[in-house]
Design a protein around this motif. Structure first.
Motif, PDB file in Angstrom:
ATOM      1  N   ARG A 105       0.833  -1.216   0.000  1.00 14.85           N
ATOM      2  CA  ARG A 105       0.000   0.000   0.000  1.00 14.85           C
ATOM      3  C   ARG A 105       0.859   1.253   0.000  1.00 14.85           C
ATOM      4  N   ILE A 106       1.935   1.240   0.781  1.00 18.44           N
ATOM      5  CA  ILE A 106       2.840   2.391   0.814  1.00 18.44           C
ATOM      6  C   ILE A 106       3.473   2.580  -0.558  1.00 18.44           C
ATOM      7  N   PHE A 107       3.930   1.496  -1.156  1.00 20.50           N
ATOM      8  CA  PHE A 107       4.533   1.562  -2.496  1.00 20.50           C
ATOM      9  C   PHE A 107       3.553   2.156  -3.497  1.00 20.50           C
ATOM     10  N   ARG A 108       2.290   1.756  -3.415  1.00 23.33           N
ATOM     11  CA  ARG A 108       1.274   2.273  -4.339  1.00 23.33           C
ATOM     12  C   ARG A 108       0.993   3.747  -4.117  1.00 23.33           C
ATOM     13  N   ARG A 109       1.135   4.225  -2.896  1.00 25.42           N
ATOM     14  CA  ARG A 109       0.901   5.646  -2.640  1.00 25.42           C
ATOM     15  C   ARG A 109       2.078   6.503  -3.082  1.00 25.42           C
ATOM     16  N   VAL A 110       3.252   5.922  -3.096  1.00 24.44           N
ATOM     17  CA  VAL A 110       4.442   6.685  -3.469  1.00 24.44           C
ATOM     18  C   VAL A 110       4.661   6.642  -4.982  1.00 24.44           C
ATOM     19  N   VAL A 111       4.449   5.484  -5.584  1.00 22.01           N
ATOM     20  CA  VAL A 111       4.661   5.301  -7.030  1.00 22.01           C
ATOM     21  C   VAL A 111       3.298   5.121  -7.700  1.00 22.01           C
ATOM     22  N   PRO A 112       2.937   6.005  -8.635  1.00 25.50           N
ATOM     23  CA  PRO A 112       1.638   5.865  -9.311  1.00 25.50           C
ATOM     24  C   PRO A 112       1.550   4.542 -10.068  1.00 25.50           C
ATOM     25  N   ALA A 171      -6.319 -14.793  11.102  1.00 22.83           N
ATOM     26  CA  ALA A 171      -7.274 -13.685  10.988  1.00 22.83           C
ATOM     27  C   ALA A 171      -7.213 -12.772  12.211  1.00 22.83           C
ATOM     28  N   VAL A 172      -7.030 -13.337  13.397  1.00 17.47           N
ATOM     29  CA  VAL A 172      -6.905 -12.532  14.622  1.00 17.47           C
ATOM     30  C   VAL A 172      -5.665 -11.636  14.537  1.00 17.47           C
ATOM     31  N   GLY A 173      -4.561 -12.202  14.095  1.00 18.57           N
ATOM     32  CA  GLY A 173      -3.345 -11.409  13.950  1.00 18.57           C
ATOM     33  C   GLY A 173      -3.521 -10.282  12.949  1.00 18.57           C
ATOM     34  N   MET A 174      -4.175 -10.581  11.836  1.00 22.51           N
ATOM     35  CA  MET A 174      -4.424  -9.550  10.829  1.00 22.51           C
ATOM     36  C   MET A 174      -5.332  -8.454  11.379  1.00 22.51           C
ATOM     37  N   LEU A 175      -6.394  -8.855  12.044  1.00 22.27           N
ATOM     38  CA  LEU A 175      -7.343  -7.889  12.605  1.00 22.27           C
ATOM     39  C   LEU A 175      -6.686  -7.029  13.678  1.00 22.27           C
ATOM     40  N   PHE A 176      -5.905  -7.652  14.548  1.00 21.58           N
ATOM     41  CA  PHE A 176      -5.212  -6.908  15.603  1.00 21.58           C
ATOM     42  C   PHE A 176      -4.283  -5.852  15.007  1.00 21.58           C
ATOM     43  N   TYR A 177      -3.477  -6.250  14.043  1.00 23.36           N
ATOM     44  CA  TYR A 177      -2.542  -5.313  13.422  1.00 23.36           C
ATOM     45  C   TYR A 177      -3.291  -4.201  12.698  1.00 23.36           C
ATOM     46  N   HIS A 178      -4.344  -4.578  11.970  1.00 23.38           N
ATOM     47  CA  HIS A 178      -5.103  -3.591  11.199  1.00 23.38           C
ATOM     48  C   HIS A 178      -5.764  -2.558  12.113  1.00 23.38           C
ATOM     49  N   GLN A 179      -6.280  -3.006  13.232  1.00 24.19           N
ATOM     50  CA  GLN A 179      -6.981  -2.101  14.140  1.00 24.19           C
ATOM     51  C   GLN A 179      -6.044  -1.250  14.991  1.00 24.19           C
ATOM     52  N   THR A 180      -4.786  -1.645  15.097  1.00 23.25           N
ATOM     53  CA  THR A 180      -3.882  -0.895  15.981  1.00 23.25           C
ATOM     54  C   THR A 180      -2.979   0.066  15.206  1.00 23.25           C
ATOM     55  N   VAL A 181      -2.046  -0.426  14.436  1.00 23.92           N
ATOM     56  CA  VAL A 181      -1.027   0.460  13.865  1.00 23.92           C
ATOM     57  C   VAL A 181      -1.024   0.564  12.339  1.00 23.92           C
ATOM     58  N   SER A 182      -1.780  -0.242  11.659  1.00 23.90           N
ATOM     59  CA  SER A 182      -1.710  -0.311  10.201  1.00 23.90           C
ATOM     60  C   SER A 182      -1.962   1.037   9.526  1.00 23.90           C
ATOM     61  N   GLY A 183      -3.095   1.645   9.822  1.00 24.10           N
ATOM     62  CA  GLY A 183      -3.447   2.914   9.173  1.00 24.10           C
ATOM     63  C   GLY A 183      -2.437   4.011   9.456  1.00 24.10           C
ATOM     64  N   TRP A 184      -2.020   4.104  10.703  1.00 24.38           N
ATOM     65  CA  TRP A 184      -1.062   5.131  11.097  1.00 24.38           C
ATOM     66  C   TRP A 184       0.268   4.948  10.356  1.00 24.38           C
ATOM     67  N   LEU A 185       0.752   3.708  10.304  1.00 21.54           N
ATOM     68  CA  LEU A 185       2.016   3.441   9.625  1.00 21.54           C
ATOM     69  C   LEU A 185       1.952   3.777   8.140  1.00 21.54           C
ATOM     70  N   VAL A 186       0.891   3.341   7.477  1.00 24.41           N
ATOM     71  CA  VAL A 186       0.773   3.579   6.039  1.00 24.41           C
ATOM     72  C   VAL A 186       0.721   5.077   5.758  1.00 24.41           C
ATOM     73  N   GLU A 187      -0.105   5.808   6.479  1.00 28.26           N
ATOM     74  CA  GLU A 187      -0.233   7.254   6.252  1.00 28.26           C
ATOM     75  C   GLU A 187       1.091   7.982   6.476  1.00 28.26           C
ATOM     76  N   ASN A 188       1.733   7.695   7.600  1.00 33.23           N
ATOM     77  CA  ASN A 188       2.945   8.438   7.949  1.00 33.23           C
ATOM     78  C   ASN A 188       4.145   8.057   7.092  1.00 33.23           C
TER      79      ASN A 188
END
Length: 147
Positions: free
Chosen positions: A30-37, A79-96
């Motif tokens: 996702r980060i790569f896609r935001r940086v490189v069109p 799925a629990v690991g994915m959900l935990f990561y997504h709900q905690t730091v995923s959005g913040w990391l990708v944006e920043n």
């Protein structure tokens, strides 16, 4: 606690960690896609490669740690690991991270873009100049050829 239960809990923990790893890899994408069109075809190809890699990661976990037996709780743990990561730091990391990389590339590429625009301007002027000369020479050549 018996050794069997400990081993199953350890396997559950490894599956949770594998779920986090799978989403970390997708966040990198996702980060790569935001940086490189990207175009639609590139996104589709990246997704196919990502999901094939994800399938291999889960298969490797099941094969190595559970003798290839597919158990529902293992997939639930992923799925629990994915959900935990997504709900905690995923959005913040990708944006920043994407923001910092875009800012850095903006600073690094700005001088390159300015120089590139000047090179293109010089090239266009040269093409116009030589196009007129070439047209004139071509007319003279045709007149000489057909006279």
């Amino acid at each position: 606690m018996s050794l069997g239960i400990f081993k199953e809990l350890q396997f559950f923990g490894l599956a949770v960690v594998r779920g986090v790893l799978i989403l970390v890899l997708y966040d990198l994408l996702r980060i790569f896609r935001r940086v490189v069109p990207h175009g639609v075809l590139a996104v589709a190809l990246e997704d196919v490669l990502y999901w094939a890699g994800t399938a291999l990661l889960i298969f490797q976990l099941l094969y190595r740690e559970n003798d290839g037996a597919v158990r529902g709780y293992a997939l639930f743990a992923v799925a629990v690991g994915m959900l935990f990561y997504h709900q905690t730091v995923s959005g913040w990391l990708v944006e920043n991270i994407a923001g910092v990389l875009n800012w850095c590339f903006g600073i690094l590429l700005k001088p390159v873009c300015i120089i590139w625009k000047k090179v293109v301007q010089v090239f266009r002027i040269a093409v116009r100049f030589y196009k007129k000369k070439l047209k004139k020479r071509l007319k003279e050549f045709i007149i000489i050829l057909f006279s």
